[in-house]
Every structure is written in structure tokens, then in C-alpha cells.
Design an enzyme around this catalytic site. Structure first.
Site, PDB file in Angstrom:
ATOM      1  N   ASP A  49       0.811  -1.223   0.000  1.00  0.00           N
ATOM      2  CA  ASP A  49       0.000   0.000   0.000  1.00  0.00           C
ATOM      3  C   ASP A  49       0.841   1.268   0.000  1.00  0.00           C
ATOM      4  O   ASP A  49       0.348   2.354   0.314  1.00  0.00           O
ATOM      5  CB  ASP A  49      -0.933   0.009   1.213  1.00  0.00           C
TER       6      ASP A  49
ATOM      7  N   CYS B 102       4.954  -0.269   2.752  1.00  0.00           N
ATOM      8  CA  CYS B 102       5.370  -1.629   3.103  1.00  0.00           C
ATOM      9  C   CYS B 102       6.669  -1.669   3.900  1.00  0.00           C
ATOM     10  O   CYS B 102       6.805  -2.455   4.842  1.00  0.00           O
ATOM     11  CB  CYS B 102       5.486  -2.500   1.847  1.00  0.00           C
TER      12      CYS B 102
ATOM     13  N   HIS C 183       8.843  -4.567  -3.270  1.00  0.00           N
ATOM     14  CA  HIS C 183       8.008  -4.715  -2.074  1.00  0.00           C
ATOM     15  C   HIS C 183       8.863  -5.212  -0.921  1.00  0.00           C
ATOM     16  O   HIS C 183       9.850  -5.917  -1.116  1.00  0.00           O
ATOM     17  CB  HIS C 183       6.888  -5.724  -2.361  1.00  0.00           C
TER      18      HIS C 183
END
Length: 267
Positions: free
Chosen positions: A158, A161, A251
Site C-alpha cells: 500500500d 510496506c 516490495h
């Protein structure tokens, strides 16, 4: 009156049965390995991943073959029905008029064609994922972490992370720092140590450099772990950096103790 199963329903039923059988096989394999046998358990993690990947690959191929078969059968059946109706009209001496397809029927056919194309693209993408960079990265990370009796703890993608992964790690150590606290502290530290960070901040157009906590270990699949803040001498918090996790970019995930072999509820 007993309902007749379609070919799709038969195939999906077969796939569900095979997934359940595989999970039962995996559970039996897990039960046969002693929990203190780290070497065998590591091998088992790799075997489980291989079995699951092979099953999914075969299921996707069977689904594609069924889709092609049904499309071909539908085309042949439509042609056969058309010829039969034409012969009947000729026999009865009726004027031969081309049948008109309603707009609603055209919309249904168009939607059905789009759905088939979408399913084929999804199947092809899933097959590619099993061979692609994301799948290989996940396998490498699972092996690296398993050696340390760790596993990935998923963090939402989002935009926060990295901070949320740090927040999760700190909570495991009893810290009450929130995401907002971490962002504030990071910003304040960077402002007060601008000379340390300026060499990493460059103009994206010219390439020129712009003018005027605890240690963290980052585990990656294709390089040695990076540790920041070793001078503090404390146990590091650990993050997992995943370059290929999502199509939109990189990520960060957190980690936790490896409790058992990772299995997925496929029912």
C-alpha cells in the site's frame, strides 16, 4: 430429474479432488519427517513447491485444452444445425431467408468470447509465473529463510510496506512505535544528517547530486544480506526485499519464525 454435469464442472471437480489428494500426500510427507531433522525438512519444502507447481501447470493446460475443445465443438454444432435447418426449408419449399441474430444474442456471444479470451490469458499468465522471475525469487527466499528457521510474513502493498515491515519487526521486540512515528523519526534523522544522504539523492534528469534506531538487516534473493546500523551492536530487525513481488514495483515483507511447512488451502 438428475442434472447432467457439464464438461467444465467435471474438470473442476477432478481438479479439486487432485488438489485434496496432493494436500493429503504433503501432510503424510510432513508427518514422516522429524521436526528436528532440518536438512530433510528443507528438502521437503523444495519437494512440496515442485509438486504444487507441477499440479497447477497440468491443471492450467487441461483447462486450456478443454476451452479449445468446447470452442471447436460449439462451432461445428452451429454449422450442423444451420445446414439441417436449410435442408428442411428447401424440402418444404419455403423461401430461404438468412436468419437474423438479435442484438442481445450478439452481446451474449461477444461477452462469451471475451470471457474465453480472458480465461486463456489468465491461464497463460499463471503458467508464465511458474517459470518467471517472481516464482524463482520466492523459491530462493524460501530456501534462504528456511536455513535460519524463518518464513515470510506478508505485509500489504500500500505504499507503506517498508515502514510497516519495520513496525511489525519492532512489535515482535516489544516496541510500541507506530507507522507515523517511524516516518517522523526517519525524516528528522535524514534532515539532521543531510550530508550522509545527499550522495544518494540525484536529479533524475541531469544525474547531478542535489545541494543543500536500530540496525536493519535486509535479505534479498540474489545478493548477500545488507545490514545497516551494525555499530549499535543489537540484534537486528529483519526485512525481506522482493524485487519481483508485484508488477508495479518492489516490495518489503516482514519475517517470523518458521512454524511449519507452508501449505495452501486450495479447497
Amino acid at each position: 430429474m438428475e442434472e447432467i454435469e457439464t464438461e467444465e464442472e467435471k474438470l473442476f471437480k477432478k481438479h479439486r479432488k487432485e488438489r485434496k489428494e496432493l494436500q493429503a500426500k504433503i501432510q503424510a510427507m510432513k508427518n514422516a519427517v522429524a521436526k528436528n531433522d532440518k536438512k530433510r525438512r528443507k528438502q521437503l519444502v523444495e519437494e512440496v513447491a515442485k509438486f504444487e507447481a507441477e499440479l497447477e501447470l497440468r491443471h492450467e493446460e487441461e483447462l486450456k485444452q478443454l476451452t479449445r475443445s468446447l470452442d471447436k465443438s460449439s462451432t461445428v454444432g452451429s454449422c450442423a444445425n444451420g445446414f439441417a435447418n436449410l435442408e428442411l426449408e428447401i424440402e418444404n419449399g419455403k423461401a430461404i431467408k438468412p436468419s437474423r441474430v438479435s442484438k442481445a444474442q450478439k452481446r451474449r456471444e461477444k461477452k462469451a468470447a471475451q470471457d474465453r479470451e480472458r480465461e486463456e490469458r489468465i491461464a497463460e499468465a499463471e503458467i508464465e509465473n511458474l517459470k518467471g522471475a517472481r516464482h524463482l525469487e520466492n523459491q530462493k527466499l524460501a530456501e534462504i529463510l528456511a536455513k535460519r528457521q524463518l518464513q515470510i510474513k506478508q505485509i500489504p502493498s500500500d505504499g507503506h510496506c517498508m515502514y510497516k515491515a519495520i513496525e511489525d519487526q519492532l512489535k515482535q521486540q516489544g516496541s510500541l512505535l507506530t507507522l507515523a512515528d517511524l516516518r517522523t523519526q526517519a525524516a528528522e534523522y535524514m534532515r539532521s544528517h543531510a550530508d550522509d544522504f545527499l550522495p544518494f539523492l540525484t536529479n533524475c534528469n541531469t544525474g547531478d547530486m542535489y545541494t543543500p534506531v536500530q540496525n536493519v538487516e535486509v535479505i534479498q534473493a540474489d545478493s548477500t544480506p545488507i545490514t545497516v546500523g551494525e555499530e549499535y551492536g543489537k540484534k537486528p530487525i529483519i526485512l525481506v526485499y522482493m524485487r519481483h513481488a508485484y508488477g508495479l514495483g518492489e516490495h518489503y515483507n516482514s519475517i517470523e519464525q518458521l512454524t511449519d511447512l507452508p501449505t495452501e488451502d486450495v479447497c
